[in-house]
Write an enzyme that holds these catalytic residues in place. Sequence first.
Site, PDB file in Angstrom:
ATOM      1  N   ASN A  47     -13.051  31.596  -8.713  1.00  0.00           N
ATOM      2  CA  ASN A  47     -13.031  30.353  -7.924  1.00  0.00           C
ATOM      3  C   ASN A  47     -14.466  29.832  -7.882  1.00  0.00           C
ATOM      4  O   ASN A  47     -15.393  30.440  -8.437  1.00  0.00           O
ATOM      5  CB  ASN A  47     -12.461  30.606  -6.523  1.00  0.00           C
ATOM      6  CG  ASN A  47     -12.151  29.322  -5.777  1.00  0.00           C
ATOM      7  OD1 ASN A  47     -11.474  28.446  -6.315  1.00  0.00           O
ATOM      8  ND2 ASN A  47     -12.647  29.170  -4.566  1.00  0.00           N
ATOM      9  N   LYS A  48     -14.639  28.724  -7.226  1.00  0.00           N
ATOM     10  CA  LYS A  48     -15.933  28.054  -7.168  1.00  0.00           C
ATOM     11  C   LYS A  48     -17.059  29.012  -6.780  1.00  0.00           C
ATOM     12  O   LYS A  48     -16.880  29.856  -5.897  1.00  0.00           O
ATOM     13  CB  LYS A  48     -15.827  26.894  -6.171  1.00  0.00           C
ATOM     14  CG  LYS A  48     -17.066  26.075  -5.971  1.00  0.00           C
ATOM     15  CD  LYS A  48     -17.660  25.523  -7.248  1.00  0.00           C
ATOM     16  CE  LYS A  48     -16.691  24.719  -8.081  1.00  0.00           C
ATOM     17  NZ  LYS A  48     -17.278  24.308  -9.392  1.00  0.00           N
ATOM     18  N   ASP A  96      -9.215  29.192  -9.533  1.00  0.00           N
ATOM     19  CA  ASP A  96      -9.195  28.561 -10.858  1.00  0.00           C
ATOM     20  C   ASP A  96      -8.513  29.436 -11.894  1.00  0.00           C
ATOM     21  O   ASP A  96      -7.997  28.941 -12.897  1.00  0.00           O
ATOM     22  CB  ASP A  96     -10.610  28.218 -11.300  1.00  0.00           C
ATOM     23  CG  ASP A  96     -11.136  27.073 -10.452  1.00  0.00           C
ATOM     24  OD1 ASP A  96     -11.624  27.329  -9.339  1.00  0.00           O
ATOM     25  OD2 ASP A  96     -11.000  25.912 -10.894  1.00  0.00           O
ATOM     26  N   GLN A 141     -18.604  19.778  -3.221  1.00  0.00           N
ATOM     27  CA  GLN A 141     -17.181  19.440  -3.047  1.00  0.00           C
ATOM     28  C   GLN A 141     -16.754  19.555  -1.589  1.00  0.00           C
ATOM     29  O   GLN A 141     -15.885  18.817  -1.127  1.00  0.00           O
ATOM     30  CB  GLN A 141     -16.302  20.372  -3.900  1.00  0.00           C
ATOM     31  CG  GLN A 141     -16.376  20.138  -5.390  1.00  0.00           C
ATOM     32  CD  GLN A 141     -17.392  21.053  -6.031  1.00  0.00           C
ATOM     33  OE1 GLN A 141     -18.389  21.430  -5.411  1.00  0.00           O
ATOM     34  NE2 GLN A 141     -17.171  21.417  -7.279  1.00  0.00           N
ATOM     35  N   ARG A 201     -11.173  16.861 -10.723  1.00  0.00           N
ATOM     36  CA  ARG A 201     -11.562  18.271 -10.773  1.00  0.00           C
ATOM     37  C   ARG A 201     -10.608  19.053  -9.884  1.00  0.00           C
ATOM     38  O   ARG A 201      -9.784  18.479  -9.175  1.00  0.00           O
ATOM     39  CB  ARG A 201     -13.042  18.490 -10.423  1.00  0.00           C
ATOM     40  CG  ARG A 201     -13.690  17.574  -9.440  1.00  0.00           C
ATOM     41  CD  ARG A 201     -13.322  17.731  -7.993  1.00  0.00           C
ATOM     42  NE  ARG A 201     -13.234  19.089  -7.560  1.00  0.00           N
ATOM     43  CZ  ARG A 201     -12.452  19.512  -6.607  1.00  0.00           C
ATOM     44  NH1 ARG A 201     -11.659  18.646  -5.960  1.00  0.00           N
ATOM     45  NH2 ARG A 201     -12.405  20.765  -6.261  1.00  0.00           N
ATOM     46  N   GLY A 202     -10.743  20.388  -9.960  1.00  0.00           N
ATOM     47  CA  GLY A 202      -9.795  21.248  -9.256  1.00  0.00           C
ATOM     48  C   GLY A 202      -8.730  21.702 -10.246  1.00  0.00           C
ATOM     49  O   GLY A 202      -8.163  20.872 -10.976  1.00  0.00           O
ATOM     50  N   ALA A 203      -8.464  23.007 -10.257  1.00  0.00           N
ATOM     51  CA  ALA A 203      -7.659  23.585 -11.334  1.00  0.00           C
ATOM     52  C   ALA A 203      -6.301  22.902 -11.551  1.00  0.00           C
ATOM     53  O   ALA A 203      -6.000  22.450 -12.670  1.00  0.00           O
ATOM     54  CB  ALA A 203      -7.492  25.078 -11.081  1.00  0.00           C
ATOM     55  N   ARG A 237     -12.722  21.836 -20.059  1.00  0.00           N
ATOM     56  CA  ARG A 237     -13.343  22.780 -19.113  1.00  0.00           C
ATOM     57  C   ARG A 237     -12.752  24.161 -19.392  1.00  0.00           C
ATOM     58  O   ARG A 237     -11.564  24.276 -19.680  1.00  0.00           O
ATOM     59  CB  ARG A 237     -13.099  22.346 -17.655  1.00  0.00           C
ATOM     60  CG  ARG A 237     -13.842  21.041 -17.343  1.00  0.00           C
ATOM     61  CD  ARG A 237     -14.002  20.771 -15.879  1.00  0.00           C
ATOM     62  NE  ARG A 237     -14.831  21.732 -15.200  1.00  0.00           N
ATOM     63  CZ  ARG A 237     -14.932  21.780 -13.858  1.00  0.00           C
ATOM     64  NH1 ARG A 237     -14.256  20.931 -13.113  1.00  0.00           N
ATOM     65  NH2 ARG A 237     -15.706  22.673 -13.277  1.00  0.00           N
TER      66      ARG A 237
HETATM   67  O1  MRU Z   1     -15.497  22.699 -10.494  1.00  0.00           O
HETATM   68  P1  MRU Z   1     -14.292  22.239  -9.717  1.00  0.00           P
HETATM   69  O2  MRU Z   1     -14.626  21.280  -8.624  1.00  0.00           O
HETATM   70  O3  MRU Z   1     -13.185  21.781 -10.627  1.00  0.00           O
HETATM   71  O4  MRU Z   1     -13.804  23.575  -9.023  1.00  0.00           O
HETATM   72  C1  MRU Z   1     -12.722  23.536  -8.168  1.00  0.00           C
HETATM   73  C2  MRU Z   1     -12.524  24.799  -7.442  1.00  0.00           C
HETATM   74  O5  MRU Z   1     -13.162  25.800  -7.642  1.00  0.00           O
HETATM   75  C3  MRU Z   1     -11.383  24.829  -6.519  1.00  0.00           C
HETATM   76  O6  MRU Z   1     -11.689  25.559  -5.387  1.00  0.00           O
HETATM   77  C4  MRU Z   1     -10.241  25.445  -7.294  1.00  0.00           C
HETATM   78  O7  MRU Z   1      -9.992  24.714  -8.468  1.00  0.00           O
HETATM   79  C5  MRU Z   1      -9.037  25.532  -6.526  1.00  0.00           C
HETATM   80  S1  MRU Z   1      -8.260  23.979  -6.587  1.00  0.00           S
HETATM   81  C6  MRU Z   1      -6.836  23.944  -5.770  1.00  0.00           C
END
Ligand code: MRU
Length: 344
Positions: free
Chosen positions: A245-246, A235, A194, A50-52, A92
């Site tokens: 973002n999250k 994201d 996270q 996970r994470g963009a 996603r």
């Molecule tokens: O749902 P996730 O865990 O994929 O979300 C991740 C986030 O929101 C991160 O903060 C974002 O992707 C930045 S990653 C460098």
Amino acid sequence: MQNKLTVRALQWTGSTLKVLDQRQLPKKIVYDEYTDAVGVNEAIVTMRVRGAPAIGIAAAYGVALSIRKHYAQSNHWRQKVEADIAMLAKSRPTAVNLFWALDQMKAVLAKPLNNFPAAILACAEKIHSDDIAANHHMGELGADILADAQGVLTHCNAGALATGGYGTALGVIRSAYKRKHINVYAGETRPWLQGARLTVWELAQDGIPSTLIADSAAAWLMRSGAIDWVVVGADRIAANGDTANKIGTYSLAMLARQHGVKMMVVAPTSTIDWDTRHGDQIEIEQRSQDELLPASYIKNNSPVRAWNPVFDVTPAGLISAIVTERGVVLNPAGQGVESLKNAV
Ligand code: MRU
């Protein structure tokens, strides 16, 4: 510590993709190994990865695995690879790095080449290595801005685990910490935790001390004067600077404004969606209510439901700095991030 490799969420072995199963952290370090795009897709959907940026890199390797599987075996390899790309594009919805990376793959497929598998793999590996290089550069740019900061709060995990390596927000925190001690706070990041499971663990791997807070403690922390900056990843960043973002990032930005704390967004330009003018146009992923509901409510006739949007959008007006590998935009409200479009 300076030159040590950070933890790797993704490892290309030469013929397979190893994915660190982030659902099992911090209890266990388990790598799953994938040989096809279907497996990589499942790893993204189930948030093993996970994470963009990491999602985009994983998808790129997924296409490399797809072409490896189909190229020599089928006259219809192109249709099969395109079907895998379409599948990965549905894994996603919010992180734009996914679509950006798949577009890079499609551009390679559109070229008149003799050796598509090698070219596709080279593109995936370049996406991966470019991301790591961008993170290191952003780390230095962000650390310059944090020169006088005593304390920072981060949200979610925007570290090595969420990227090719080193991290975006955590890359800045790593670089700043190398220069001088700063107090690092991390929000738990409900509902998937996270921050609690990944961020403080990842920082500990590098010997960087951190303090975990309940998300609901953020206002009180800011009021105490302990932090100068909120530092987060992204994201998807719209052309006007609005940033998805999250979930919870928007709340932090509002609280930061109230308390005179500054807000930094750190993301490579692959996270900028130039075609999206403003944040209202960003699709926000809704995940299963099972991620939020206590188990006793997860039954058909339960009158209790959960609302589980996993991202929110912070308006550009609440952001003090957007840090990218092409440079920094201070106070993006009004100008947006257009100045980065043709920058190098
Ligand atoms: O749902 P996730 O865990 O994929 O979300 C991740 C986030 O929101 C991160 O903060 C974002 O992707 C930045 S990653 C460098």
